[in-house]
Design a protein around this motif. Structure first.
Motif, PDB file in Angstrom:
ATOM      1  N   ILE A  23       1.204  -0.997   0.296  1.00 51.57           N
ATOM      2  CA  ILE A  23      -0.228   0.264  -0.019  1.00 51.57           C
ATOM      3  C   ILE A  23       0.756   1.438   0.062  1.00 51.57           C
ATOM      4  N   LEU A  24       0.754   2.051  -1.513  1.00 51.04           N
ATOM      5  CA  LEU A  24       1.264   3.313  -1.257  1.00 51.04           C
ATOM      6  C   LEU A  24       0.807   4.213  -0.861  1.00 51.04           C
ATOM      7  N   ARG A  25       1.211   5.040   0.153  1.00 49.06           N
ATOM      8  CA  ARG A  25       0.119   6.616   0.619  1.00 49.06           C
ATOM      9  C   ARG A  25       0.496   7.445  -0.516  1.00 49.06           C
ATOM     10  N   SER A  26       0.275   7.728  -0.905  1.00 49.14           N
ATOM     11  CA  SER A  26       1.053   8.332  -2.423  1.00 49.14           C
ATOM     12  C   SER A  26       0.695  10.101  -1.636  1.00 49.14           C
ATOM     13  N   PRO A  27       1.475  11.318  -2.361  1.00 45.75           N
ATOM     14  CA  PRO A  27       1.407  12.529  -2.704  1.00 45.75           C
ATOM     15  C   PRO A  27       0.969  12.612  -4.146  1.00 45.75           C
ATOM     16  N   LYS A  58       7.353  30.199   5.786  1.00 44.52           N
ATOM     17  CA  LYS A  58       8.479  29.370   6.507  1.00 44.52           C
ATOM     18  C   LYS A  58       7.925  27.896   6.604  1.00 44.52           C
ATOM     19  N   ASN A  59       6.483  27.582   6.279  1.00 43.25           N
ATOM     20  CA  ASN A  59       5.761  26.394   5.918  1.00 43.25           C
ATOM     21  C   ASN A  59       6.704  25.599   5.038  1.00 43.25           C
ATOM     22  N   LYS A  60       6.821  24.121   5.647  1.00 41.85           N
ATOM     23  CA  LYS A  60       7.755  22.735   5.150  1.00 41.85           C
ATOM     24  C   LYS A  60       6.900  22.054   3.874  1.00 41.85           C
ATOM     25  N   TYR A  61       7.146  21.967   3.353  1.00 38.15           N
ATOM     26  CA  TYR A  61       6.846  21.108   2.029  1.00 38.15           C
ATOM     27  C   TYR A  61       7.638  20.353   1.534  1.00 38.15           C
ATOM     28  N   ASN A  62       6.854  18.623   1.286  1.00 36.15           N
ATOM     29  CA  ASN A  62       7.355  17.486   0.622  1.00 36.15           C
ATOM     30  C   ASN A  62       6.471  16.660   0.421  1.00 36.15           C
ATOM     31  N   ASN A  63       5.441  16.709   0.444  1.00 31.26           N
ATOM     32  CA  ASN A  63       3.807  15.954  -0.163  1.00 31.26           C
ATOM     33  C   ASN A  63       3.834  15.788  -1.434  1.00 31.26           C
ATOM     34  N   SER A  91       7.905  10.075  -0.744  1.00 28.79           N
ATOM     35  CA  SER A  91       7.450  11.567  -0.936  1.00 28.79           C
ATOM     36  C   SER A  91       8.652  12.081  -0.841  1.00 28.79           C
ATOM     37  N   SER A  92       9.296  13.300  -1.994  1.00 32.99           N
ATOM     38  CA  SER A  92      10.521  13.284  -2.352  1.00 32.99           C
ATOM     39  C   SER A  92      11.682  14.028  -0.826  1.00 32.99           C
ATOM     40  N   ASN A  93      11.994  13.723  -0.999  1.00 35.80           N
ATOM     41  CA  ASN A  93      13.284  14.131   0.328  1.00 35.80           C
ATOM     42  C   ASN A  93      13.867  15.914   0.342  1.00 35.80           C
ATOM     43  N   LYS A  94      14.137  15.848   1.273  1.00 33.30           N
ATOM     44  CA  LYS A  94      14.535  16.932   1.925  1.00 33.30           C
ATOM     45  C   LYS A  94      13.118  18.327   1.571  1.00 33.30           C
ATOM     46  N   PRO A  95      12.160  18.393   2.584  1.00 37.09           N
ATOM     47  CA  PRO A  95      11.610  19.025   2.619  1.00 37.09           C
ATOM     48  C   PRO A  95      12.032  20.798   2.498  1.00 37.09           C
ATOM     49  N   VAL A  96      11.371  22.030   1.616  1.00 33.07           N
ATOM     50  CA  VAL A  96      11.099  22.919   1.613  1.00 33.07           C
ATOM     51  C   VAL A  96      10.813  23.965   2.051  1.00 33.07           C
ATOM     52  N   SER A  97      10.938  25.391   2.395  1.00 33.41           N
ATOM     53  CA  SER A  97       9.808  26.179   2.667  1.00 33.41           C
ATOM     54  C   SER A  97       9.021  26.303   1.539  1.00 33.41           C
TER      55      SER A  97
END
Length: 276
Positions: A23-27, A58-63, A91-97
């Motif tokens: 089961i892949l919980r996909s973004p 400043k919110n972080k995102y990598n979804n 999800s992708s690596n290293k969240p960005v703001s």
């Protein structure tokens, strides 16, 4: 909500079956034609050269995950021989703001509008940890920065293919629309080589067609122009294009010219139906 509940219900159902289950919980899956997610809305704004509103710098995102990384996962799982049941967040690596996302968008040389960042306390960080699946499958996903950069800095303008681009109307539209559209100019000099291109389906995909072709032949005017029209539209994949535009002047009192316009309209309506 019902959508979330249905997902958990399906996960529970599959986990209780006597089969290997992944089961892949996909973004948001990221590619140029991605849809129904936050990034696709940004892509649409860039494509139409419209102002973009983001929230909480400043919110972080990598979804998100690039489609090539999803391909890696599917390939690895299909070739697994072991019986097992796994649930993975991906999800992708290293969240960005959000502020970094703004800077990525600003690198797009075809985008000229404002990017506004507002505050909204109801919107939180949106990121996941996908280290488990990367470790289990011995793969590495792209960083969030590179995932978004590969799409958001591309030429995302809508494609407009102008047939008859060297006439006075074609020349006018090329000049006026080049800022908002990626213009592909087709005329008598390049039409044969254009239709020999190997990536024609890709070129026509999600494109809009503007048909302005008119050959002022003194003999066999009607036959000549109908032949040109039918030759061109027979090579256009109607399932690939978004819209077909025809501009035909009605100022002439020439009966042959008016007859051609009526026939041309009928042929195009029959071929492209709801797209013309």
């Amino acid at each position: 909500d019902y959508y979330t509940k249905s997902k958990f219900w399906m996960e529970s159902k599959l986990s209780n079956e006597n089969i290997s289950c992944y089961i892949l919980r996909s973004p948001a899956i990221i590619f140029k034609d991605t849809g129904n997610n936050w990034i696709s809305k940004i892509i649409s704004k860039i494509s139409n050269d419209e102002d973009i509103i983001l929230y909480n710098k400043k919110n972080k995102y990598n979804n998100c995950l690039h489609i090539t990384d999803l391909n890696k996962i599917i390939f690895k799982l299909i070739n697994k021989k072991k019986y097992e049941k796994k649930i993975y967040n991906i999800s992708s690596n290293k969240p960005v703001s959000v502020d970094v996302i703004k800077k990525i968008i600003k690198k797009n040389k075809y985008y000229s509008k404002k990017i506004i960042i507002k505050k909204n306390k109801s919107i939180n960080d949106f990121f996941n940890d996908s280290q488990k699946i990367q470790k289990d499958l011995n793969i590495k996903f792209k960083s969030t920065y590179n995932t978004l950069r590969q799409v958001l800095t591309k030429d995302l303008r809508q494609k407009l293919i102008i047939f008859g681009s060297n006439g006075y109307l074609g020349s006018y539209f090329k000049k006026k629309l080049k800022k908002n559209y990626k213009i592909i100019s087709i005329n008598s000099q390049n039409i044969d080589s254009f239709f020999k291109l190997k990536n024609l389906k890709e070129i026509f995909s999600s494109s809009q067609i503007l048909y302005l072709v008119l050959k002022n032949s003194k003999t066999k005017f009607l036959e000549t122009n109908l032949k040109i029209l039918n030759q061109i539209i027979s090579k256009i994949p109607k399932d690939k294009i978004k819209k077909f535009f025809l501009i035909a002047s009605t100022h002439s009192h020439n009966k042959l010219y008016l007859k051609f316009n009526k026939l041309k309209e009928k042929i195009i309506k029959n071929k492209f139906k709801d797209k013309s």
